[in-house]
Motif scaffolding. Structure first.
Motif, mmCIF file in Angstrom:
data_model
loop_
_atom_site.group_PDB
_atom_site.id
_atom_site.type_symbol
_atom_site.label_atom_id
_atom_site.label_comp_id
_atom_site.label_asym_id
_atom_site.label_seq_id
_atom_site.Cartn_x
_atom_site.Cartn_y
_atom_site.Cartn_z
ATOM 1 N N LEU A 135 51.670 48.166 43.408
ATOM 2 C CA LEU A 135 50.353 48.302 42.802
ATOM 3 C C LEU A 135 49.542 47.016 42.959
ATOM 4 C CD1 LEU A 135 48.447 50.094 41.170
ATOM 5 C CD2 LEU A 135 49.492 49.159 39.104
ATOM 6 N N VAL A 136 50.175 45.873 42.703
ATOM 7 C CA VAL A 136 49.479 44.591 42.849
ATOM 8 C C VAL A 136 49.106 44.373 44.314
ATOM 9 C CG1 VAL A 136 49.765 42.091 42.693
ATOM 10 C CG2 VAL A 136 50.440 43.536 40.792
ATOM 11 N N ALA A 137 50.002 44.727 45.229
ATOM 12 C CA ALA A 137 49.711 44.567 46.659
ATOM 13 C C ALA A 137 48.529 45.436 47.077
ATOM 14 C CB ALA A 137 50.950 44.916 47.484
ATOM 15 N N ILE A 138 48.493 46.669 46.628
ATOM 16 C CA ILE A 138 47.397 47.573 46.989
ATOM 17 C C ILE A 138 46.082 47.097 46.379
ATOM 18 C CG2 ILE A 138 46.494 49.906 46.590
ATOM 19 C CD1 ILE A 138 49.391 50.900 46.939
ATOM 20 N N LEU A 139 46.135 46.638 45.127
ATOM 21 C CA LEU A 139 44.915 46.134 44.487
ATOM 22 C C LEU A 139 44.408 44.874 45.183
ATOM 23 C CD1 LEU A 139 45.776 46.730 40.740
ATOM 24 C CD2 LEU A 139 44.113 47.954 42.139
ATOM 25 N N PHE A 140 45.325 44.020 45.626
ATOM 26 C CA PHE A 140 44.910 42.829 46.365
ATOM 27 C C PHE A 140 44.193 43.219 47.652
ATOM 28 C CE2 PHE A 140 45.801 39.948 49.888
ATOM 29 C CZ PHE A 140 45.099 38.833 49.442
ATOM 30 N N PHE A 160 40.611 44.720 46.824
ATOM 31 C CA PHE A 160 39.577 43.755 46.473
ATOM 32 C C PHE A 160 39.356 42.736 47.580
ATOM 33 C CE2 PHE A 160 40.427 45.455 42.239
ATOM 34 C CZ PHE A 160 39.128 45.690 41.830
ATOM 35 N N ASP A 161 40.354 42.478 48.386
ATOM 36 C CA ASP A 161 40.192 41.573 49.521
ATOM 37 C C ASP A 161 39.275 42.195 50.573
ATOM 38 O OD1 ASP A 161 40.837 39.088 50.731
ATOM 39 O OD2 ASP A 161 42.107 40.167 52.155
ATOM 40 N N VAL A 162 39.448 43.474 50.827
ATOM 41 C CA VAL A 162 38.603 44.159 51.805
ATOM 42 C C VAL A 162 37.172 44.256 51.292
ATOM 43 C CG1 VAL A 162 38.187 46.405 52.902
ATOM 44 C CG2 VAL A 162 40.473 45.429 52.910
ATOM 45 N N GLU A 163 37.003 44.427 50.002
ATOM 46 C CA GLU A 163 35.653 44.507 49.444
ATOM 47 C C GLU A 163 34.903 43.193 49.628
ATOM 48 O OE1 GLU A 163 34.471 47.329 48.640
ATOM 49 O OE2 GLU A 163 36.376 48.357 48.681
ATOM 50 N N VAL A 164 35.604 42.079 49.587
ATOM 51 C CA VAL A 164 34.962 40.778 49.774
ATOM 52 C C VAL A 164 34.434 40.647 51.199
ATOM 53 C CG1 VAL A 164 35.441 38.297 49.855
ATOM 54 C CG2 VAL A 164 36.240 39.649 47.940
ATOM 55 N N LEU A 194 29.966 48.131 40.623
ATOM 56 C CA LEU A 194 31.067 49.079 40.820
ATOM 57 C C LEU A 194 32.401 48.350 40.959
ATOM 58 C CD1 LEU A 194 29.422 51.678 43.226
ATOM 59 C CD2 LEU A 194 30.103 52.023 40.847
ATOM 60 N N LEU A 195 32.393 47.218 41.661
ATOM 61 C CA LEU A 195 33.618 46.412 41.764
ATOM 62 C C LEU A 195 34.056 45.890 40.403
ATOM 63 C CD1 LEU A 195 33.310 44.222 44.980
ATOM 64 C CD2 LEU A 195 34.932 46.025 44.511
ATOM 65 N N LEU A 196 33.094 45.420 39.605
ATOM 66 C CA LEU A 196 33.432 44.918 38.274
ATOM 67 C C LEU A 196 33.969 46.025 37.380
ATOM 68 C CD1 LEU A 196 30.629 42.348 37.459
ATOM 69 C CD2 LEU A 196 33.076 41.945 37.547
ATOM 70 N N VAL A 197 33.396 47.209 37.461
ATOM 71 C CA VAL A 197 33.902 48.343 36.678
ATOM 72 C C VAL A 197 35.351 48.634 37.074
ATOM 73 C CG1 VAL A 197 33.681 50.840 36.330
ATOM 74 C CG2 VAL A 197 31.666 49.385 36.213
ATOM 75 N N GLY A 198 35.630 48.647 38.369
ATOM 76 C CA GLY A 198 36.995 48.863 38.839
ATOM 77 C C GLY A 198 37.938 47.763 38.387
ATOM 78 N N PHE A 199 37.464 46.514 38.417
ATOM 79 C CA PHE A 199 38.305 45.391 37.998
ATOM 80 C C PHE A 199 38.618 45.482 36.506
ATOM 81 C CE2 PHE A 199 38.692 41.037 36.366
ATOM 82 C CZ PHE A 199 39.853 40.674 37.025
#
Length: 121
Positions: A65-70, A73-77, A104-109
């Motif tokens: 889960l942490v790997a997928i979330l990284f 958010f890395d791709v979004e940057v 939208l990114l902040l809501v997801g975070f």
């Protein structure tokens, strides 16, 4: 500017050269490499430590889960870079779209923080 099929010839040549090099290297290395096999040589080896137990130990879902979330958010940057380069030419329309994107990114975070997806036990 008009393109014809001849303008794609260098790309085709580079592709064939790259694929040919990879295939050729694999074939040549299989002929040139040593083929001595033994029980000791075929044993699993991990940093000088002898293998103990089963290698198929299940990982915690939190790790994945942490790997997928990284990655998410890395791709979004990555999308921020072209926007920053073209900031002035995009004008107020581009600014509004980027604010919506960042919200939208902040809501997801905040959602993943609320679900405690980043906390380890």
């Amino acid at each position: 500017m008009q393109t014809n099929q001849l303008s794609y010839l260098p790309i085709l040549m580079q592709l064939l050269l790259a694929v040919g090099f990879v295939v050729g290297t694999i074939i040549v290395s299989s002929f040139l490499g040593p083929k001595r096999r033994s029980v000791v040589k075929d044993e699993n080896f991990e940093c000088g430590i002898e293998s103990v137990g089963n290698a198929r130990i299940p990982f915690s879902v939190k790790y994945f889960l942490v790997a997928i979330l990284f990655v998410l958010f890395d791709v979004e940057v990555i999308f921020l870079y072209p926007w920053a380069i073209n900031f002035k030419s995009l004008g107020m329309d581009g600014m509004i779209k980027m604010v919506v994107f960042m919200l939208l990114l902040l809501v997801g975070f905040f959602y993943i923080v609320k679900k405690k997806a980043l906390e380890w036990e």
